[in-house]
Write an enzyme that holds these catalytic residues in place. Sequence first.
Site, PDB file in Angstrom:
ATOM      1  N   CYS A 130       0.815  -1.228   0.000  1.00 61.25           N
ATOM      2  CA  CYS A 130       0.000   0.000   0.000  1.00 61.25           C
ATOM      3  C   CYS A 130       0.847   1.276   0.000  1.00 61.25           C
ATOM      4  O   CYS A 130       0.593   2.199  -0.789  1.00 61.25           O
ATOM      5  CB  CYS A 130      -0.956  -0.004   1.182  1.00 61.25           C
ATOM      6  SG  CYS A 130      -0.247  -0.632   2.715  1.00 61.25           S
ATOM      7  N   GLN A 157       1.639   5.357   8.842  1.00 53.68           N
ATOM      8  CA  GLN A 157       0.708   4.347   8.339  1.00 53.68           C
ATOM      9  C   GLN A 157      -0.446   4.089   9.303  1.00 53.68           C
ATOM     10  O   GLN A 157      -0.248   3.837  10.495  1.00 53.68           O
ATOM     11  CB  GLN A 157       1.460   3.043   8.019  1.00 53.68           C
ATOM     12  CG  GLN A 157       2.480   3.248   6.912  1.00 53.68           C
ATOM     13  CD  GLN A 157       3.154   1.997   6.397  1.00 53.68           C
ATOM     14  OE1 GLN A 157       4.304   2.060   5.988  1.00 53.68           O
ATOM     15  NE2 GLN A 157       2.464   0.863   6.377  1.00 53.68           N
ATOM     16  N   HIS A 243      -2.941   6.282   4.756  1.00 53.60           N
ATOM     17  CA  HIS A 243      -1.505   6.389   5.004  1.00 53.60           C
ATOM     18  C   HIS A 243      -0.994   7.729   4.479  1.00 53.60           C
ATOM     19  O   HIS A 243      -1.491   8.250   3.477  1.00 53.60           O
ATOM     20  CB  HIS A 243      -0.734   5.296   4.242  1.00 53.60           C
ATOM     21  CG  HIS A 243      -0.846   3.915   4.811  1.00 53.60           C
ATOM     22  ND1 HIS A 243      -1.660   3.574   5.858  1.00 53.60           N
ATOM     23  CD2 HIS A 243      -0.198   2.772   4.442  1.00 53.60           C
ATOM     24  CE1 HIS A 243      -1.516   2.272   6.108  1.00 53.60           C
ATOM     25  NE2 HIS A 243      -0.643   1.762   5.260  1.00 53.60           N
TER      26      HIS A 243
HETATM   27  O1  25A Z   1      -6.325 -12.131   9.299  1.00 50.19           O
HETATM   28  P1  25A Z   1      -6.195 -13.201   8.263  1.00 50.19           P
HETATM   29  O2  25A Z   1      -6.188 -14.598   8.839  1.00 50.19           O
HETATM   30  O3  25A Z   1      -5.105 -12.967   7.276  1.00 50.19           O
HETATM   31  O4  25A Z   1      -7.575 -13.125   7.443  1.00 50.19           O
HETATM   32  C1  25A Z   1      -7.880 -12.005   6.651  1.00 50.19           C
HETATM   33  C2  25A Z   1      -8.980 -12.348   5.682  1.00 50.19           C
HETATM   34  O5  25A Z   1      -8.725 -13.602   5.050  1.00 50.19           O
HETATM   35  C3  25A Z   1      -9.704 -14.530   5.383  1.00 50.19           C
HETATM   36  C4  25A Z   1     -10.414 -14.006   6.574  1.00 50.19           C
HETATM   37  O6  25A Z   1     -11.718 -14.441   6.613  1.00 50.19           O
HETATM   38  C5  25A Z   1     -10.346 -12.529   6.326  1.00 50.19           C
HETATM   39  O7  25A Z   1     -11.353 -12.142   5.412  1.00 50.19           O
HETATM   40  N1  25A Z   1      -9.102 -15.791   5.691  1.00 50.19           N
HETATM   41  C6  25A Z   1      -8.240 -16.101   6.662  1.00 50.19           C
HETATM   42  N2  25A Z   1      -7.943 -17.392   6.651  1.00 50.19           N
HETATM   43  C7  25A Z   1      -8.655 -17.916   5.633  1.00 50.19           C
HETATM   44  C8  25A Z   1      -8.822 -19.213   5.106  1.00 50.19           C
HETATM   45  N3  25A Z   1      -8.208 -20.263   5.625  1.00 50.19           N
HETATM   46  C9  25A Z   1      -9.374 -16.889   5.026  1.00 50.19           C
HETATM   47  N4  25A Z   1     -10.162 -17.066   3.982  1.00 50.19           N
HETATM   48  C10 25A Z   1     -10.256 -18.334   3.543  1.00 50.19           C
HETATM   49  N5  25A Z   1      -9.620 -19.351   4.064  1.00 50.19           N
HETATM   50  P2  25A Z   1     -12.446 -14.706   7.992  1.00 50.19           P
HETATM   51  O8  25A Z   1     -13.819 -14.945   7.641  1.00 50.19           O
HETATM   52  O9  25A Z   1     -11.734 -15.736   8.731  1.00 50.19           O
HETATM   53  O10 25A Z   1     -12.293 -13.365   8.826  1.00 50.19           O
HETATM   54  C11 25A Z   1     -13.451 -12.584   9.215  1.00 50.19           C
HETATM   55  C12 25A Z   1     -13.052 -11.380  10.047  1.00 50.19           C
HETATM   56  O11 25A Z   1     -12.307 -11.870  11.156  1.00 50.19           O
HETATM   57  C13 25A Z   1     -11.054 -11.220  11.156  1.00 50.19           C
HETATM   58  N6  25A Z   1     -10.112 -12.161  11.608  1.00 50.19           N
HETATM   59  C14 25A Z   1      -9.526 -13.164  10.932  1.00 50.19           C
HETATM   60  N7  25A Z   1      -8.742 -13.873  11.717  1.00 50.19           N
HETATM   61  C15 25A Z   1      -8.837 -13.314  12.926  1.00 50.19           C
HETATM   62  C16 25A Z   1      -9.707 -12.218  12.848  1.00 50.19           C
HETATM   63  N8  25A Z   1      -9.969 -11.453  13.881  1.00 50.19           N
HETATM   64  C17 25A Z   1      -9.409 -11.787  15.039  1.00 50.19           C
HETATM   65  N9  25A Z   1      -8.572 -12.803  15.200  1.00 50.19           N
HETATM   66  C18 25A Z   1      -8.267 -13.589  14.174  1.00 50.19           C
HETATM   67  N10 25A Z   1      -7.418 -14.635  14.332  1.00 50.19           N
HETATM   68  C19 25A Z   1     -10.750 -10.744   9.798  1.00 50.19           C
HETATM   69  O12 25A Z   1      -9.806  -9.700   9.970  1.00 50.19           O
HETATM   70  C20 25A Z   1     -12.129 -10.437   9.275  1.00 50.19           C
HETATM   71  O13 25A Z   1     -12.531  -9.148   9.657  1.00 50.19           O
HETATM   72  P3  25A Z   1      -9.368  -8.515   8.982  1.00 50.19           P
HETATM   73  O14 25A Z   1     -10.536  -7.864   8.421  1.00 50.19           O
HETATM   74  O15 25A Z   1      -8.550  -7.630   9.878  1.00 50.19           O
HETATM   75  O16 25A Z   1      -8.386  -9.056   7.824  1.00 50.19           O
HETATM   76  C21 25A Z   1      -7.298  -8.199   7.461  1.00 50.19           C
HETATM   77  C22 25A Z   1      -6.242  -8.968   6.742  1.00 50.19           C
HETATM   78  O17 25A Z   1      -6.233  -8.533   5.380  1.00 50.19           O
HETATM   79  C23 25A Z   1      -4.990  -8.771   4.845  1.00 50.19           C
HETATM   80  N11 25A Z   1      -4.431  -7.645   4.081  1.00 50.19           N
HETATM   81  C24 25A Z   1      -3.697  -7.865   3.006  1.00 50.19           C
HETATM   82  N12 25A Z   1      -3.295  -6.727   2.467  1.00 50.19           N
HETATM   83  C25 25A Z   1      -3.778  -5.732   3.226  1.00 50.19           C
HETATM   84  C26 25A Z   1      -4.495  -6.305   4.252  1.00 50.19           C
HETATM   85  N13 25A Z   1      -5.089  -5.531   5.166  1.00 50.19           N
HETATM   86  C27 25A Z   1      -4.997  -4.199   5.065  1.00 50.19           C
HETATM   87  N14 25A Z   1      -4.320  -3.588   4.090  1.00 50.19           N
HETATM   88  C28 25A Z   1      -3.673  -4.326   3.163  1.00 50.19           C
HETATM   89  N15 25A Z   1      -2.990  -3.680   2.185  1.00 50.19           N
HETATM   90  C29 25A Z   1      -4.087  -9.118   5.958  1.00 50.19           C
HETATM   91  O18 25A Z   1      -3.798 -10.464   5.869  1.00 50.19           O
HETATM   92  C30 25A Z   1      -4.822  -8.779   7.189  1.00 50.19           C
HETATM   93  O19 25A Z   1      -4.502  -9.606   8.248  1.00 50.19           O
HETATM   94  O1  L14 Z   2       2.539  -5.827   2.265  1.00 51.18           O
HETATM   95  O2  L14 Z   2       0.505  -3.069   8.149  1.00 51.18           O
HETATM   96  O3  L14 Z   2       0.601  -5.200   1.583  1.00 51.18           O
HETATM   97  O4  L14 Z   2       0.290  -1.121   7.132  1.00 51.18           O
HETATM   98  C1  L14 Z   2       0.049  -3.911   3.766  1.00 51.18           C
HETATM   99  C2  L14 Z   2      -0.293  -3.317   5.076  1.00 51.18           C
HETATM  100  C3  L14 Z   2       2.061  -4.970   4.818  1.00 51.18           C
HETATM  101  C4  L14 Z   2       1.715  -4.275   6.116  1.00 51.18           C
HETATM  102  C5  L14 Z   2       1.396  -5.412   2.488  1.00 51.18           C
HETATM  103  C6  L14 Z   2       0.555  -2.354   7.136  1.00 51.18           C
HETATM  104  C7  L14 Z   2       0.911  -5.134   3.886  1.00 51.18           C
HETATM  105  C8  L14 Z   2       0.953  -3.005   5.852  1.00 51.18           C
END
Ligand code: 25A
Ligand code: L14
Length: 334
Positions: A130, A157, A243
Site C-alpha cells: 500500500c 501508516q 496512510h
Molecule cells: O487475518 P487473516 O487470517 O489474514 O484473514 C484475513 C482475511 O482472510 C480470510 C479471513 O476471513 C479474512 O477475510 N481468511 C483467513 N484465513 C482464511 C482461510 N483459511 C481466510 N479465507 C479463507 N480461508 P475470515 O472470515 O476468517 O475473517 C473474518 C473477520 O475476522 C477477522 N479475523 C480473521 N482472523 C482473525 C480475525 N480477527 C481476530 N482474530 C483472528 N485470528 C478478519 O480480519 C475479518 O474481519 P481482517 O478484516 O482484519 O483481515 C485483514 C487482513 O487482510 C490482509 N491484508 C492484506 N493486504 C492488506 C491487508 N489488510 C490491510 N491492508 C492491506 N494492504 C491481511 O492479511 C490482514 O490480516
Molecule cells: O505488504 O501493516 O501489503 O500497514 C500492507 C499493510 C504490509 C503491512 C502489504 C501495514 C501489507 C501493511
Amino acid sequence: MSKSYNVAVVGATGAVGIEMIETLEKRNFPVGNLRLLASARSAGKELDFKGTKVKIEELTHDSFKGIDIALFSAGGDISKEFAPSCVKAGAVMIDNSSAFRMDKEVPLVVPEVNPEDVKGHKGIIANPNCSTILMVVAVYPLHKAAGLKRLVAATYQATSGAGAKGMDELILQTRQLLNDEPIKPQFFAHRIGFNLIPHIDVFLDNMYTKEEMKMVNEGRKIMHHPDLKVSCTCVRVPVMRAHSEALNMEFANEITPEEVRAILSKAPGVTVVDDPAAKKYPMPVDASGLYNVLAGRIRQDVSRDDKRGIDMFISGDQLLKGAALNAVQIAEIL
Ligand code: 25A
Ligand code: L14
C-alpha cells in the site's frame, strides 16, 4: 450484450475484501457471478452486492471452477496455498499479499504507472504494498519529467494496514485510555492509542523492516527503475484508514515546485492540495474514502545548493488506492 466476468473475492470479510466488493459495485465492474470466499469462521454469513445478499463460502481448492478473476486479500500464506488451484481452474489471480510481488514471472502493477505489464502475466498479477502504491502514483510523473535518482521517505501508516483488527484496537485503546482503564496491546507490538510505533512487518538483517524494504524493491520494479536509491522509515500512527508519507526526492535534472504542481495536477490518480496560506495540505482524514492520492507541501529542498531536490507530503486511502481500488483497476485492464 456486453461480456461479464465471474469474480471471486478471497478474504471477503476482511477490511480489504469488504472494500473490494464495494469498489466492484461502485465502478460498475461487469460482474457475472460473484463468489465470496473466507475461512470457515465466516461461512454462511451474507454480504450485500448490488442490493442482493451473497452467501460467504469457505475457501477450498474447488472454489475457482468457472471463475474468471479472483481477487485475493487473505494474507500471504493463503495466497501461496491456493494460487495453484486458482490458476489451474483458469482464473486470473490478482493478489494483494506480498507472496508473489518480487517473483520475476509475476507482474507488479499500478495502473497509473505500468499498465502494460499486465500483458505478461502467467495467471498471477500482484497488487503492490500500500505505501509503495501511494508513493509511485505521486512520484512516477515527476520521475518521467526530471529523472528520479534518490528518494528518502518517512511513512505515517494507519491502523487499517493491519486490517479490521488493527482499526478495532485503535478504537478500543483510545476509549480505554480516555477512561483511565488499563490497556493490553494484542495485535500491535505496543500501545497504539496516543502513540507511534516505528515497526511495521518484521525486522531484517540490515536493521530495516520488511515493510521498508518493500518500498525499496517494489518501487524499483513498478517504475522499471532498478538503479533508484530509496531509504525509508515506516511508522504506525493512531490514524484509522489513510496512510501519509513525507518524501524527499533528488532528481537528475532541475525541477521547481511550480513544475511539480503543474505536472501533478495533470497526473492520473493525484489531486494537488497545496495552498498553505489557506491551511490546505494533504491529511489522512481528508484522503479517507477518496480514490486519488493527495499531494502537497511541495517545496524546493532547502538543504541543497541546486534545484534538483523536492520535498512533498502525500496522503492516500490505504484500503482503496493502497489495496482494493488498485486491484479492481487491474481487473478492469484485464
Ligand atoms: O487475518 P487473516 O487470517 O489474514 O484473514 C484475513 C482475511 O482472510 C480470510 C479471513 O476471513 C479474512 O477475510 N481468511 C483467513 N484465513 C482464511 C482461510 N483459511 C481466510 N479465507 C479463507 N480461508 P475470515 O472470515 O476468517 O475473517 C473474518 C473477520 O475476522 C477477522 N479475523 C480473521 N482472523 C482473525 C480475525 N480477527 C481476530 N482474530 C483472528 N485470528 C478478519 O480480519 C475479518 O474481519 P481482517 O478484516 O482484519 O483481515 C485483514 C487482513 O487482510 C490482509 N491484508 C492484506 N493486504 C492488506 C491487508 N489488510 C490491510 N491492508 C492491506 N494492504 C491481511 O492479511 C490482514 O490480516
Ligand atoms: O505488504 O501493516 O501489503 O500497514 C500492507 C499493510 C504490509 C503491512 C502489504 C501495514 C501489507 C501493511
